[in-house]
Design a protein around this motif. Structure first.
Motif, short mmCIF file in Angstrom:
data_model
loop_
_atom_site.label_atom_id
_atom_site.label_comp_id
_atom_site.label_asym_id
_atom_site.label_seq_id
_atom_site.Cartn_x
_atom_site.Cartn_y
_atom_site.Cartn_z
N ALA A 145 0.83 -1.20 0.00
CA ALA A 145 0.00 0.00 0.00
C ALA A 145 0.86 1.26 0.00
CB ALA A 145 -0.92 0.00 1.22
N PRO A 146 0.42 2.30 -0.69
CA PRO A 146 1.20 3.55 -0.72
C PRO A 146 1.20 4.24 0.63
CG PRO A 146 -0.93 3.87 -1.79
CD PRO A 146 -0.81 2.40 -1.51
N VAL A 147 2.28 4.95 0.93
CA VAL A 147 2.40 5.72 2.17
C VAL A 147 2.30 7.20 1.81
CG1 VAL A 147 3.75 3.96 3.33
CG2 VAL A 147 4.91 5.69 1.96
N PRO A 148 2.09 8.08 2.79
CA PRO A 148 1.88 9.50 2.47
C PRO A 148 2.96 10.11 1.58
CG PRO A 148 1.34 9.09 4.76
CD PRO A 148 1.89 7.81 4.22
N GLU A 149 4.21 9.71 1.78
CA GLU A 149 5.30 10.30 1.00
C GLU A 149 5.32 9.86 -0.44
OE1 GLU A 149 5.60 8.57 3.78
OE2 GLU A 149 6.17 10.06 5.29
N SER A 150 4.63 8.76 -0.75
CA SER A 150 4.75 8.17 -2.09
C SER A 150 4.12 9.01 -3.16
CB SER A 150 4.13 6.76 -2.09
OG SER A 150 2.74 6.84 -1.78
N GLY A 151 3.09 9.78 -2.82
CA GLY A 151 2.39 10.59 -3.82
C GLY A 151 3.11 11.85 -4.23
N PRO A 152 3.38 12.76 -3.32
CA PRO A 152 2.88 12.64 -1.95
C PRO A 152 1.36 12.81 -1.91
CG PRO A 152 3.80 14.82 -2.29
CD PRO A 152 4.05 14.05 -3.56
N CYS A 153 0.74 12.20 -0.88
CA CYS A 153 -0.70 12.32 -0.71
C CYS A 153 -0.96 13.48 0.24
CB CYS A 153 -1.26 11.02 -0.15
SG CYS A 153 -1.04 9.62 -1.28
N LEU A 154 -1.64 14.50 -0.27
CA LEU A 154 -1.80 15.75 0.46
C LEU A 154 -3.27 16.09 0.71
CD1 LEU A 154 0.79 17.93 -1.52
CD2 LEU A 154 1.16 16.74 0.65
N TYR A 155 -3.53 16.67 1.86
CA TYR A 155 -4.83 17.28 2.16
C TYR A 155 -4.56 18.70 2.60
CZ TYR A 155 -9.33 18.29 4.36
OH TYR A 155 -10.53 18.87 4.70
N LYS A 156 -4.90 19.66 1.72
CA LYS A 156 -4.65 21.08 1.98
C LYS A 156 -3.20 21.33 2.38
CE LYS A 156 -9.45 22.08 3.00
NZ LYS A 156 -10.44 22.75 3.87
#
Length: 590
Positions: free
Chosen positions: A211-222
Motif C-alpha cells: 500500500a502507498p504511504v503518504p510520502e509516495s504521492g505525496p498524498c496531500l490534504y490542503k
C-alpha cells in the motif's frame, strides 16, 4: 468511469428542489421553540471505561487507521434492557501478547444507568482492525446473534442463550479469506424464506506490504501529508451471503448481481424497502464515488438503480464521499427517506423519497446544507422529543489527525449536529440548545440509538477513535408519550427484521390521522446497530389507534387501541404476547 455529462443526465435536476415535500395538515414548529430535552455524556460513570484504540493518535500511515469502529445497542440476554457491544481496533505497531485491545460487551445492570464488562465471561474477546457490527437471529432459536466485520477475517458469534457466545464464522462460511477490508453489514431476509441472509460491504483491496504511504504521492490534504486513498486504490467487492438453513451461508454475490453494480469503496450499509413493494433493498454509502442502491428484483437478484433513482450523487451530479446512511419517513408521506453523511467540504445528503424508489435531493431546502466544515460518520433519524416527527443526528470528526496542524479546519474532534424536524419538510439546527452531549467535540465514528435506561426517550452511544465511548443520555421534560414494539417472527425470521410497522394516532392540532412508518432493521448508520425495538413518539396521543405490522412473510397483523408508554412484544399471527410498562421496577444485576 462515467463522464460528468452522462452523470448529470441521470441526476435529478436542481429545479426539483423548488417545492418542499407535502406533509399532513399541521402547524409547523416555530424555530427557536424550547427543546425540553438535553443530552449528557454519562459514559465513564456508567462503566464504559475502556478506551477505543484505532490507528495512530497524531498521524496515520495508511487509510486503514482512519475508519474507526461501530457500536451496537443489543439486548443479548432478552431481559428487556439494552446492553452495549463496542467494536475495537488496534495499531500498526501492535501490542504485547495479552495487552491487545479487544471488542467489549457491557451488560446493562438494569438500575437505570450502569453497565458491567462481561466480555471475557461471554466469550466475545477479539482483537484486530474491527469495523462494523450487526445483529440478527440467523438460526431462529430466539436469541439474536452478533456479526462483526474486520479488515481480515470476520467474526460471527452464535448466541448460546445462556450469556455466552461461540465464534463460528469460518464454520458458517462468512469469515472471508482474510484479505478483505469488510466494513458495514446487515442481516436481512432478501428472498423472504424466513431465514436471515447477510450483506457485507467492502472498502478497499488493501495489502499493507504494498500500500502507498503518504510520502509516495505525496498524498496531500490542503498541503499536509496524509494517508493515501481511496481514489487510486483498488475498490473492494461487496458480498451477499445466502442463509442455507443449516447454520451455514453461501456466497451468492456474483449470481445475485452484487458484483455487477456500480458501487465501490463501500462503507455504511442500510437495508430497507425503499420502493414499497414488500421486498428489502440495499443502500451502500460509497466513498469518493456514486453510492449504490441495490433494488431487489424478487427473484434472488439485485440491480443497482441509484443513478436513475436520484440518490447516488450530489444535487449537481458529483460523486461524494459517503460514510453513514439512515432511513425514516421524515415528512410522513408513507415513503422511507434517506440521510447520508459525507466528507468535509461537502454537506450531508437528504434524499426525499417520491415513491417507487425515486428520490429528490432536498438537502438545502430542508436546512441540512448549512455547514461544509464538518466530516460526518454515524447518523440516524430518531424522534428525540417524542413529538411523532423524526429528527436527525449527525456525528462528526475529521478523518486525518494531521488536520490539527491546520487553522482552517473544524478540528479533528468535532461537535455533533442535531436537527429538529419542523413538521413542514424542513429542519432546524438545535445542536447548541441540546446540552454538552451535543456541543462537546469528539472524533466520532459509529453511533447507535436506543433507550438504555428504559425511560421512554432515545439515547445514543458513540464509538470514537482513540478516546472513551460516549453514552449520551436523553433527559426529557416534554411529557410526550411513546411506544416501542419488539417483533417476534414465526413464518418470518425470528427477529422480525424487515417487518414494516405503521403507527396511527390522532394528535391535537392535526387535521388528519398521524401516521408513522418504520422497519425493524439490522445494521445501518455507520457500521452500527440500533435497538431492534421500533420506537414511535406519540406526542400527547392517549393511545395508538392502529398498529399495523406487515411481516416479511406477507402476513399483516393489525392491533387497535394500544396503550402508550410501554413495550409491546408482537408475535407474528398472534398479536401482543407480552408487555413491559415503565417506569420499570429496578432489578438487581445477575
Amino acid at each position: 468511469m462515467l463522464s460528468l455529462e452522462s452523470v448529470l443526465g441521470l441526476a435529478r435536476p436542481l429545479w426539483s428542489q423548488s417545492t418542499p415535500p407535502a406533509t399532513p395538515q399541521v402547524e409547523p414548529l416555530k424555530p427557536g421553540t424550547p427543546l425540553g430535552v438535553s443530552f449528557l455524556n454519562v459514559g465513564r460513570e456508567s462503566g464504559l471505561n475502556v478506551k477505543t484504540i484505532f490507528g495512530g493518535e497524531h498521524e496515520n500511515k495508511y487509510l486503514l487507521e482512519t475508519t474507526g469502529c461501530g457500536v451496537a445497542f443489543y439486548d443479548y440476554d432478552n431481559d428487556g434492557w439494552l446492553d452495549i457491544f463496542l467494536v475495537n481496533g488496534t495499531r500498526l505497531e501492535g501490542f504485547p501478547s495479552g495487552q491487545e485491545p479487544i471488542s467489549r460487551l457491557f451488560k446493562n445492570n438494569r438500575d437505570g444507568g450502569t453497565f458491567t464488562d462481561v466480555t471475557l465471561k461471554a466469550g466475545v474477546a477479539h482483537s484486530g482492525w474491527g469495523q462494523g457490527v450487526c445483529v440478527g437471529d440467523y438460526d431462529n432459536d430466539g436469541y439474536d446473534d452478533l456479526f462483526v466485520t474486520y479488515f481480515g477475517k470476520n467474526v460471527l458469534y452464535h448466541n448460546n442463550g445462556d450469556g455466552t457466545f461461540t465464534e463460528i464464522a469460518a464454520k458458517a462460511g462468512v469469515a472471508t479469506n482474510g484479505k478483505r477490508w469488510n466494513t458495514g453489514c446487515a442481516f436481512f431476509d432478501y428472498d423472504r424464506d424466513g431465514r436471515l441472509d447477510l450483506f457485507v460491504a467492502n472498502y478497499i483491496d488493501m495489502d499493507l506490504a504494498t500500500a502507498p504511504v503518504p510520502e509516495s504521492g505525496p498524498c496531500l490534504y490542503k498541503g499536509v501529508m496524509v494517508a493515501c486513498g481511496p481514489p487510486g486504490l483498488n475498490a473492494g467487492k461487496n458480498i451477499l451471503f445466502h442463509n442455507n438453513g443449516d447454520g451455514t451461508f453461501t456466497d451468492v454475490s456474483e449470481s445475485a448481481g452484487i458484483f455487477s453494480a456500480n458501487g465501490t469503496y463501500g462503507l455504511g450499509v442500510l437495508t430497507a424497502d425503499l420502493d414499497n413493494d414488500g421486498w428489502p433493498d440495499i443502500y451502500v454509502a460509497d466513498d469518493s464515488t456514486a453510492s449504490a442502491l441495490y433494488q431487489n428484483k424478487k427473484n434472488g437478484k439485485f440491480v443497482d438503480i441509484a443513478l436513475e433513482a436520484g440518490c447516488a450523487l450530489s444535487p449537481d451530479g458529483k460523486p461524494q464521499a459517503g460514510m453513514g446512511i439512515s432511513a425514516a419517513d421524515y415528512d410522513l408521506d408513507g415513503n422511507l427517506d434517506l440521510v447520508k453523511t459525507n466528507f468535509a467540504g461537502d454537506t450531508p445528503s437528504l434524499y426525499h423519497n417520491l415513491g417507487g424508489a425515486s428520490f429528490e435531493d432536498t438537502t438545502f431546502i430542508a436546512g441540512l446544507g448549512l455547514y461544509t466544515k464538518y466530516l460526518g460518520w454515524g447518523c440516524g433519524f430518531f424522534d428525540f422529543d417524542n413529538d411523532g416527527w423524526p429528527d436527525i443526528l449527525i456525528c462528526n470528526g475529521h478523518v486525518y489527525p494531521e488536520v490539527e496542524q491546520l487553522k482552517t479546519e473544524a478540528g479533528y474532534a468535532q461537535r455533533k449536529l442535531l436537527y429538529r424536524n419542523l413538521r413542514n419538510g424542513r429542519f432546524e439546527d438545535v445542536s447548541m440548545m441540546a446540552g454538552p452531549g451535543m456541543s462537546d467535540p469528539i472524533a466520532a465514528r459509529g453511533c447507535a440509538f436506543g433507550d438504555f435506561d428504559n425511560d421512554g426517550d432515545l439515547d445514543m452511544v458513540v464509538n470514537p477513535v482513540n478516546d472513551y465511548p460516549q453514552l449520551l443520555r436523553c433527559d426529557s421534560k416534554t411529557g410526550n408519550n411513546w411506544i416501542k414494539v419488539r417483533t417476534i417472527g414465526t413464518k418470518s425470521n425470528r427477529s422480525g427484521i424487515g417487518a414494516r410497522l405503521k403507527c396511527v394516532t390522532r394528535l391535537p392540532g392535526e387535521a388528519k390521522p398521524h401516521s408513522q412508518i418504520d422497519e425493524v432493521r439490522s445494521g445501518g448508520g455507520y457500521f452500527s446497530q440500533n435497538d431492534l425495538r421500533v420506537h414511535f413518539g406519540l406526542a400527547k396521543a392517549e393511545k395508538v389507534e392502529v398498529l399495523e405490522i406487515r411481516w416479511p412473510s406477507g402476513q399483516v397483523d393489525t392491533l387497535k387501541d394500544v396503550k402508550p408508554n410501554q413495550v409491546v412484544y408482537v408475535k407474528e399471527g398472534e398479536g401482543i404476547v407480552r408487555t413491559m410498562q415503565f417506569p420499570a421496577a429496578k432489578s438487581p444485576a445477575k
